[in-house]
Design an enzyme around this catalytic site. Structure first.
Site, mmCIF file in Angstrom:
data_model
loop_
_atom_site.group_PDB
_atom_site.id
_atom_site.type_symbol
_atom_site.label_atom_id
_atom_site.label_comp_id
_atom_site.label_asym_id
_atom_site.label_seq_id
_atom_site.Cartn_x
_atom_site.Cartn_y
_atom_site.Cartn_z
ATOM 1 C CD GLU A 17 31.758 -37.967 74.768
ATOM 2 O OE1 GLU A 17 31.354 -38.674 73.820
ATOM 3 O OE2 GLU A 17 31.993 -38.399 75.894
ATOM 4 C CE1 TYR A 49 19.995 -36.145 80.330
ATOM 5 C CE2 TYR A 49 20.427 -37.843 81.956
ATOM 6 C CZ TYR A 49 19.582 -36.901 81.410
ATOM 7 O OH TYR A 49 18.324 -36.730 81.935
ATOM 8 C CB ALA A 51 25.970 -40.321 86.349
ATOM 9 C CE1 TYR A 147 31.433 -49.358 78.219
ATOM 10 C CE2 TYR A 147 29.654 -50.561 77.128
ATOM 11 C CZ TYR A 147 30.090 -49.494 77.894
ATOM 12 O OH TYR A 147 29.184 -48.558 78.337
ATOM 13 C CG HIS A 151 29.939 -52.848 80.849
ATOM 14 N ND1 HIS A 151 29.500 -53.241 82.075
ATOM 15 C CD2 HIS A 151 29.712 -51.511 80.783
ATOM 16 C CE1 HIS A 151 29.005 -52.188 82.733
ATOM 17 N NE2 HIS A 151 29.122 -51.126 81.955
ATOM 18 C CD GLN A 178 34.953 -46.591 78.442
ATOM 19 O OE1 GLN A 178 35.024 -45.391 78.122
ATOM 20 N NE2 GLN A 178 34.252 -47.033 79.442
ATOM 21 C CD GLN A 214 43.090 -35.881 80.082
ATOM 22 O OE1 GLN A 214 44.062 -35.171 79.873
ATOM 23 N NE2 GLN A 214 42.244 -36.189 79.128
HETATM 24 P P1 FAD Z 1 24.151 -51.470 78.721
HETATM 25 O O1 FAD Z 1 24.214 -51.613 77.267
HETATM 26 O O2 FAD Z 1 22.816 -51.594 79.380
HETATM 27 O O3 FAD Z 1 25.160 -52.555 79.338
HETATM 28 C C1 FAD Z 1 25.529 -52.529 80.723
HETATM 29 C C2 FAD Z 1 25.943 -53.941 81.147
HETATM 30 O O4 FAD Z 1 24.789 -54.778 81.180
HETATM 31 C C3 FAD Z 1 26.920 -54.630 80.190
HETATM 32 O O5 FAD Z 1 27.754 -55.454 80.958
HETATM 33 C C4 FAD Z 1 26.010 -55.462 79.300
HETATM 34 O O6 FAD Z 1 26.674 -56.587 78.723
HETATM 35 C C5 FAD Z 1 24.932 -55.874 80.288
HETATM 36 N N1 FAD Z 1 23.614 -56.082 79.670
HETATM 37 C C6 FAD Z 1 23.047 -55.356 78.678
HETATM 38 N N2 FAD Z 1 21.816 -55.815 78.398
HETATM 39 C C7 FAD Z 1 21.596 -56.873 79.235
HETATM 40 C C8 FAD Z 1 20.519 -57.756 79.444
HETATM 41 N N3 FAD Z 1 19.404 -57.684 78.710
HETATM 42 N N4 FAD Z 1 20.645 -58.725 80.411
HETATM 43 C C9 FAD Z 1 21.770 -58.821 81.162
HETATM 44 N N5 FAD Z 1 22.832 -57.979 81.010
HETATM 45 C C10 FAD Z 1 22.743 -57.033 80.056
HETATM 46 N N6 FAD Z 1 27.577 -42.400 81.252
HETATM 47 C C11 FAD Z 1 26.857 -41.307 81.630
HETATM 48 O O7 FAD Z 1 26.382 -41.245 82.778
HETATM 49 N N7 FAD Z 1 26.633 -40.265 80.768
HETATM 50 C C12 FAD Z 1 27.107 -40.261 79.488
HETATM 51 O O8 FAD Z 1 26.883 -39.316 78.733
HETATM 52 C C13 FAD Z 1 27.880 -41.402 79.053
HETATM 53 N N8 FAD Z 1 28.362 -41.480 77.774
HETATM 54 C C14 FAD Z 1 29.044 -42.602 77.369
HETATM 55 C C15 FAD Z 1 29.493 -42.681 76.042
HETATM 56 C C16 FAD Z 1 30.204 -43.798 75.601
HETATM 57 C C17 FAD Z 1 30.666 -43.883 74.157
HETATM 58 C C18 FAD Z 1 30.490 -44.861 76.512
HETATM 59 C C19 FAD Z 1 31.292 -46.062 76.058
HETATM 60 C C20 FAD Z 1 30.032 -44.797 77.841
HETATM 61 C C21 FAD Z 1 29.304 -43.680 78.272
HETATM 62 N N9 FAD Z 1 28.808 -43.579 79.587
HETATM 63 C C22 FAD Z 1 28.094 -42.469 79.988
HETATM 64 C C23 FAD Z 1 29.088 -44.649 80.561
HETATM 65 C C24 FAD Z 1 27.958 -45.730 80.560
HETATM 66 O O9 FAD Z 1 26.774 -45.179 81.077
HETATM 67 C C25 FAD Z 1 28.453 -46.896 81.436
HETATM 68 O O10 FAD Z 1 29.542 -47.540 80.818
HETATM 69 C C26 FAD Z 1 27.391 -47.894 81.867
HETATM 70 O O11 FAD Z 1 27.957 -48.715 82.894
HETATM 71 C C27 FAD Z 1 26.882 -48.829 80.777
HETATM 72 O O12 FAD Z 1 26.121 -48.156 79.869
HETATM 73 P P2 FAD Z 1 25.593 -48.912 78.535
HETATM 74 O O13 FAD Z 1 24.675 -47.982 77.873
HETATM 75 O O14 FAD Z 1 26.715 -49.489 77.786
HETATM 76 O O15 FAD Z 1 24.756 -50.112 79.244
#
Ligand code: FAD
Length: 293
Positions: A17, A49, A51, A147, A151, A178, A214
């Site tokens: 990455e 990407y 934020a 996660y 999360h 994560q 880090q």
């Molecule tokens: P979601 O899947 O939407 O989940 C977020 C929270 O909401 C979780 O607690 C979940 O249980 C809950 N949730 C999900 N759906 C629902 C629902 N329908 N109703 C109620 N609760 C719900 N961030 C960046 O800005 N840029 C990146 O490039 C980036 N890359 C990443 C790559 C990886 C492999 C990981 C693990 C994280 C990355 N992140 C990145 C961080 C990520 O954006 C954050 O962790 C963010 O807080 C959650 O993103 P998600 O897509 O998992 O969200």
């Protein structure tokens, strides 16, 4: 090439990455670093990407550049939480035009400012909505985040895994975790998600820690558990940059070998724009990488 095709190969695959620059002034140095990582020949590479979309245009520029010059399949990340529908659709169209077949569909973090704003009119609240949009927009191979240590916004793991299952049902083809520093957390998580009926490939995310600063950043960002064995290594070598780098690469290598020995074929490495770290891990694994599963 689609990442699902890469993951179905019967051998250890490593993906790396990289992240885009925060300012235009560092664009060239980031490009050189990402090209040097691409030259090591990873199975695929991902580009994060920024934020809120601040540095979003660089994600696609870097992904296209690497894919065209080095023929390394690229995974472009995309977040949705503070974006308009028009912006997201524009980004998706741009990816299609650039020949990007793989997209990591993410919600993005909720900054304190976003948390305090009125979210009722937002077009996207969760990553699952972006996954649905991507599914409707074309034939993308879609990744999503997961996660093992839950999360931070979820009140419990059962709820978190139920939402993960929704992302898979909506069309996520594979999952990346994560960062983890203790493989047992990953193995336990695997049992639980398989029990919940989630069968898509899941890639553990390994972050080689190569300097003491880090560590603090990684804990702050991810909240990941640091095993005593890892903390001892940082205590011992943290003030000696060369030794810390060597020890961090060795620790990450050891995690990858343990994962592979226990049946995990695909590992994602948070290589943080560091070609020497990517090369170090590949050198440590040269014979292991050549072996069929
Ligand atoms: P979601 O899947 O939407 O989940 C977020 C929270 O909401 C979780 O607690 C979940 O249980 C809950 N949730 C999900 N759906 C629902 C629902 N329908 N109703 C109620 N609760 C719900 N961030 C960046 O800005 N840029 C990146 O490039 C980036 N890359 C990443 C790559 C990886 C492999 C990981 C693990 C994280 C990355 N992140 C990145 C961080 C990520 O954006 C954050 O962790 C963010 O807080 C959650 O993103 P998600 O897509 O998992 O969200």
């Amino acid at each position: 090439m689609k990442i699902t095709d890469i993951l179905s190969q019967k051998k250890l695959t490593l993906s790396f990455e990289v992240f885009p620059p925060k300012a235009e002034s560092s664009y060239d140095s980031v490009c050189s670093a990402t090209e040097a990582i691409a030259a090591t020949g990873p199975a695929f590479m991902s580009v994060t990407y920024g934020a809120g979309g601040g540095t979003s245009r660089y994600t696609l520029d870097i992904a296209r550049n690497i894919q065209e010059k080095y023929n390394v399949p690229m995974l472009a990340h995309l977040t949705c939480v503070s974006s308009t529908r028009e912006t997201v659709r524009e980004r998706i169209a741009d990816m299609k035009n650039a020949g990007i077949q793989n997209v990591m569909a993410l919600r993005g973090d909720l900054t304190p400012e976003l948390q305090n704003s009125d979210r009722t009119d937002w077009p996207y609240h969760y990553a699952v909505e972006l996954i649905r949009e991507l599914k409707e927009s074309g034939d993308f191979c879609i990744g999503a985040a997961c996660y093992p240590e839950v999360h931070p916004e979820s009140s419990n793991q059962r709820e978190d895994i139920a939402h993960l299952a929704e992302k898979v049902a909506a069309g996520a083809n594979f999952l990346t975790t994560q960062m983890i520093f203790d493989n047992n957390l990953f193995f336990n998580f695997m049992y639980k998600i398989r029990e919940a009926g989630i069968t898509v490939p899941i890639l553990p995310g390994i972050m080689p820690i190569t300097n003491a600063k880090q560590v603090e950043r990684a804990i702050k960002l991810s909240g990941s558990f640091m095993p005593q064995r890892f903390k001892a290594l940082v205590d011992k070598f943290g003030s000696n940059p060369d030794a810390m780098k060597q020890a961090g690469i060795a620790y990450a290598t050891d995690q990858i070998i343990d994962l592979y020995a226990n049946g995990i074929q695909n590992v994602h490495v948070y290589s943080m724009n560091k070609p020497d770290v990517a090369a170090g891990i590949l050198a440590n694994l040269s014979a292991v990488l050549g072996q069929n599963a």
